[in-house]
Structures are given as structure tokens and as C-alpha cells.
Design a protein around this motif. Structure first.
Motif, PDB file in Angstrom:
ATOM      1  N   GLU A   9       0.795  -1.222   0.000  1.00 54.44           N
ATOM      2  CA  GLU A   9       0.000   0.000   0.000  1.00 54.44           C
ATOM      3  C   GLU A   9       0.833   1.281   0.000  1.00 54.44           C
ATOM      4  O   GLU A   9       0.341   2.340  -0.361  1.00 54.44           O
ATOM      5  N   ARG A  10       2.104   1.203   0.452  1.00 50.81           N
ATOM      6  CA  ARG A  10       2.904   2.426   0.597  1.00 50.81           C
ATOM      7  C   ARG A  10       4.348   2.180   0.180  1.00 50.81           C
ATOM      8  O   ARG A  10       4.883   1.092   0.341  1.00 50.81           O
ATOM      9  N   ILE A  11       4.982   3.241  -0.323  1.00 48.19           N
ATOM     10  CA  ILE A  11       6.417   3.245  -0.586  1.00 48.19           C
ATOM     11  C   ILE A  11       6.977   4.514   0.053  1.00 48.19           C
ATOM     12  O   ILE A  11       6.522   5.615  -0.246  1.00 48.19           O
ATOM     13  N   LEU A  12       7.936   4.336   0.939  1.00 46.82           N
ATOM     14  CA  LEU A  12       8.580   5.469   1.585  1.00 46.82           C
ATOM     15  C   LEU A  12       9.888   5.791   0.881  1.00 46.82           C
ATOM     16  O   LEU A  12      10.599   4.885   0.438  1.00 46.82           O
ATOM     17  N   LEU A  13      10.199   7.068   0.790  1.00 44.29           N
ATOM     18  CA  LEU A  13      11.461   7.537   0.229  1.00 44.29           C
ATOM     19  C   LEU A  13      12.240   8.194   1.360  1.00 44.29           C
ATOM     20  O   LEU A  13      11.699   9.038   2.067  1.00 44.29           O
ATOM     21  N   ALA A  14      13.492   7.811   1.519  1.00 47.30           N
ATOM     22  CA  ALA A  14      14.326   8.417   2.556  1.00 47.30           C
ATOM     23  C   ALA A  14      15.590   8.961   1.919  1.00 47.30           C
ATOM     24  O   ALA A  14      16.291   8.259   1.193  1.00 47.30           O
ATOM     25  N   GLY A  15      15.853  10.229   2.180  1.00 49.40           N
ATOM     26  CA  GLY A  15      17.086  10.870   1.731  1.00 49.40           C
ATOM     27  C   GLY A  15      17.936  11.162   2.951  1.00 49.40           C
ATOM     28  O   GLY A  15      17.469  11.791   3.896  1.00 49.40           O
ATOM     29  N   ILE A  16      19.166  10.680   2.944  1.00 43.75           N
ATOM     30  CA  ILE A  16      20.065  10.878   4.083  1.00 43.75           C
ATOM     31  C   ILE A  16      21.351  11.519   3.582  1.00 43.75           C
ATOM     32  O   ILE A  16      21.957  11.040   2.622  1.00 43.75           O
ATOM     33  N   ASN A  17      21.740  12.611   4.228  1.00 38.97           N
ATOM     34  CA  ASN A  17      22.956  13.314   3.861  1.00 38.97           C
ATOM     35  C   ASN A  17      23.902  13.370   5.063  1.00 38.97           C
ATOM     36  O   ASN A  17      23.470  13.581   6.194  1.00 38.97           O
TER      37      ASN A  17
END
Length: 84
Positions: A55-63
Motif C-alpha cells: 500500500e505504501r512506498i517510503l522515500l528516505a534521503g540521508i545526507n
């Protein structure tokens, strides 16, 4: 994982029938977490999950900032790929 116009750094796919979301993670160095999310969207990394039935797709950006030795993170939710 090959995805869209490049390679996603990390992709987590939950087991079938799991309530946990899939997740795409892009890692950056001396850039920005927002830029990492933008890269996921621009290069269409979500296309690699076309067969995903969750049902969901999470996007994570890590710097990680080498000079300050601090990290930043941004999490967003992606639109699901078209289902046939």
C-alpha cells in the motif's frame, strides 16, 4: 538495485502480506537530504518496484556533512507505480 535512470542505494521490500511499506533510500555526502529525495523522484527509482503489491512506498534521503560531522534525513511518501 537498478531503477529508472540509475541505481537506488538501498531498497527494502517487505515480505508478501506484510503491512510494512517498501522503502527506497538514497545516501548523499556533503549535499542535502532534500536533494537525495529529488534524485529518487527525478531518476524514477520507484519504477523498480512496479510489481510491488503493498500500500505504501517510503522515500528516505540521508545526507552526511563531512565538515560538521552531522547528518540530515528527510522522509517522503511516493506515489505507487501503475498496477496492471
Amino acid at each position: 538495485m537498478p531503477a529508472g535512470k540509475g541505481f537506488a542505494d538501498l531498497v527494502f521490500l517487505p515480505r508478501k502480506n506484510s503491512v510494512k511499506p517498501a522503502m527506497i533510500i538514497e545516501l548523499k555526502w556533503n549535499s542535502s537530504a532534500e536533494g537525495a529525495i529529488a534524485q529518487i523522484k527525478e531518476k524514477k527509482y520507484v519504477k523498480a518496484l512496479e510489481g510491488y503489491q503493498g500500500e505504501r512506498i517510503l522515500l528516505a534521503g540521508i545526507n552526511y556533512n563531512k565538515k560538521s560531522k552531522k547528518h540530515s534525513c528527510k522522509i517522503a511518501e511516493a506515489d505507487l507505480p501503475e498496477r496492471v
